[in-house]
Design a protein around this motif. Structure first.
Motif, short mmCIF file in Angstrom:
data_model
loop_
_atom_site.label_atom_id
_atom_site.label_comp_id
_atom_site.label_asym_id
_atom_site.label_seq_id
_atom_site.Cartn_x
_atom_site.Cartn_y
_atom_site.Cartn_z
N SER A 291 86.91 29.95 30.29
CA SER A 291 85.62 30.62 30.20
C SER A 291 85.61 31.70 29.13
CB SER A 291 85.26 31.26 31.55
OG SER A 291 85.99 32.45 31.79
N ASN A 292 86.77 32.01 28.57
CA ASN A 292 86.80 33.02 27.52
C ASN A 292 86.16 32.55 26.22
OD1 ASN A 292 88.27 35.68 28.27
ND2 ASN A 292 89.39 34.05 29.35
N ARG A 293 85.89 31.26 26.11
CA ARG A 293 85.06 30.80 24.99
C ARG A 293 83.70 31.46 25.06
NH1 ARG A 293 82.66 24.78 24.85
NH2 ARG A 293 81.70 25.69 26.71
N GLU A 294 83.08 31.45 26.25
CA GLU A 294 81.78 32.08 26.42
C GLU A 294 81.87 33.60 26.20
OE1 GLU A 294 81.58 28.19 27.53
OE2 GLU A 294 82.89 29.62 28.57
N ALA A 295 82.98 34.20 26.67
CA ALA A 295 83.15 35.64 26.48
C ALA A 295 83.18 35.98 24.98
CB ALA A 295 84.44 36.11 27.15
N GLY A 296 83.93 35.23 24.20
CA GLY A 296 84.01 35.48 22.77
C GLY A 296 82.69 35.26 22.06
N LEU A 297 81.96 34.23 22.48
CA LEU A 297 80.65 33.99 21.90
C LEU A 297 79.69 35.15 22.20
CD1 LEU A 297 80.22 30.18 22.67
CD2 LEU A 297 80.32 31.21 20.39
N LEU A 298 79.78 35.70 23.41
CA LEU A 298 78.94 36.84 23.77
C LEU A 298 79.24 38.04 22.88
CD1 LEU A 298 78.99 36.64 27.67
CD2 LEU A 298 76.99 36.32 26.19
N LEU A 299 80.51 38.25 22.57
CA LEU A 299 80.87 39.38 21.73
C LEU A 299 80.32 39.21 20.31
CD1 LEU A 299 82.36 42.05 21.40
CD2 LEU A 299 84.42 40.74 20.81
N ALA A 300 80.56 38.05 19.71
CA ALA A 300 80.08 37.81 18.35
C ALA A 300 78.56 37.88 18.30
CB ALA A 300 80.58 36.46 17.85
N ALA A 301 77.89 37.26 19.27
CA ALA A 301 76.43 37.28 19.30
C ALA A 301 75.90 38.69 19.53
CB ALA A 301 75.91 36.34 20.38
N GLY A 302 76.61 39.46 20.37
CA GLY A 302 76.18 40.84 20.63
C GLY A 302 76.21 41.67 19.37
N TYR A 303 77.29 41.59 18.62
CA TYR A 303 77.35 42.33 17.36
C TYR A 303 76.26 41.88 16.39
CZ TYR A 303 82.00 44.31 18.47
OH TYR A 303 83.03 45.00 19.04
N ALA A 304 76.07 40.57 16.28
CA ALA A 304 75.07 40.06 15.34
C ALA A 304 73.66 40.49 15.73
CB ALA A 304 75.16 38.53 15.28
N SER A 305 73.40 40.64 17.03
CA SER A 305 72.06 41.00 17.48
C SER A 305 71.70 42.44 17.18
CB SER A 305 71.92 40.73 18.98
OG SER A 305 72.72 41.64 19.73
#
Length: 312
Positions: A291-305
């Motif tokens: 599930s850390n794939r989703e965690a990492g995507l959330l981090l990258a998307a959070g910064y980009a947002s």
């Protein structure tokens, strides 16, 4: 390349994947590079995407950032495959003694040692081709990971903290991505990298809980064995440090509380993992690790947002 026995599915690979439908002759090599276990590709590449997104806070994003993200992804595929091949070459005798890894191609004899070395070289050349397309600062940073990759397979024999070494290795792309996008290594990128080391300490401790009994029998060390029943407390602490560092990196990049809050969804996911973690439930440990794939995507998307809020 000639294999010595029939292809075998590895225990914790996906139940069905394109690897199972690939030509029989190349399946063992695809398994050697872990194409049937794609979580590792994500976990190697996502720190790079987070680094690129972090570097763009305040200045915005352009076509070059998309190119760097694509190259990070391709490099993650090539170098994760190369790293796993090298790891299996070194660990082939140990892997044969662990139930979860006994069907890996070298341990099972479906790939010869000579063929594995040739396959490793081919993947390294692919990684080199990607490296040469990155800007010079990122190239220089990327080369710094070589000693870490070379030393990792031996850490489980030398220290109870091989997960820490893996954290230093697996998150190097955060520095590469930040350097590619910004042209330098700044404080935000370094803070992010330090925090993500604790992320890996957490998720790989969870992953290693699957092998505690076998590892004890063959003398392999890990944080899962070191922490024992206290593993959930340690994982919670690692994830807390990671979440704080991720927020601090965002603040350092944007000098804004909005940039700090960009890490909140990532932190929430880590908290969810820590709350569910049970060291003696192997299936749960594997699911949480993936599930850390989703965690990492959330981090990258959070910064980009963040940029959307700054432009509003």
């Amino acid at each position: 390349m000639i294999t010595r026995s029939e292809d075998r599915r590895v225990q914790d690979s996906l139940p069905q994947s394109w690897v199972d439908r690939a030509p029989r002759a190349i399946r063992p090599y695809l398994r050697l590079a872990r194409y049937d276990r794609p979580a590792g590709f994500w976990l190697l590449g996502l720190p790079g995407w987070a680094g690129i997104a972090l570097a763009g806070i305040g200045r915005g994003y352009g076509a070059a950032d998309l190119l760097w993200a694509l190259l990070i992804a391709l490099g993650a595929v090539a170098m994760r495959g190369a790293g796993c091949t090298y790891n299996d070459i070194v660990d082939r005798d140990l892997d044969a003694q662990v139930a979860r890894t006994a069907d890996r191609p070298l341990a099972a004899g479906t790939v010869t040692l000579r063929a594995a070395w040739a396959f490793l070289l081919a993947q390294c050349l692919a990684g080199l081709a990607v490296l040469l397309l990155l800007p010079l600062p990122a190239q220089i940073v990327a080369l710094g990971s070589i000693p870490l990759v070379a030393g990792y397979p031996f850490m489980k024999r030398l220290t109870w903290w091989p997960q820490a070494w893996l954290g230093l290795t697996f998150n190097w792309a955060a520095l590469v991505g930040f350097a590619a996008a910004s042209g330098t290594l700044g404080a935000p990128g370094l803070i992010l990298y330090a925090g993500l080391v604790f992320w890996t300490l957490g998720y790989d401790t969870i992953y290693a809980c699957q092998d505690k009994e076998d590892d004890a029998l063959i003398g392999v060390k890990s944080t899962a064995r070191l922490f024992g029943a206290h593993a959930p407390l340690w994982v919670s602490a690692f994830y807390a440090v990671c979440a704080i560092a991720a927020a601090a990196a965002g603040y350092a990049a944007g000098l804004s509380w909005i940039a700090a809050l960009a890490a909140l969804p990532f932190a929430a996911h880590l908290g969810w993992q820590a709350a569910r973690f049970r060291p003696d439930d192997g299936a749960l440990c594997l699911g949480l690790f993936k599930s850390n794939r989703e965690a990492g995507l959330l981090l990258a998307a959070g910064y980009a947002s963040v940029q959307l809020f700054l432009l509003a």
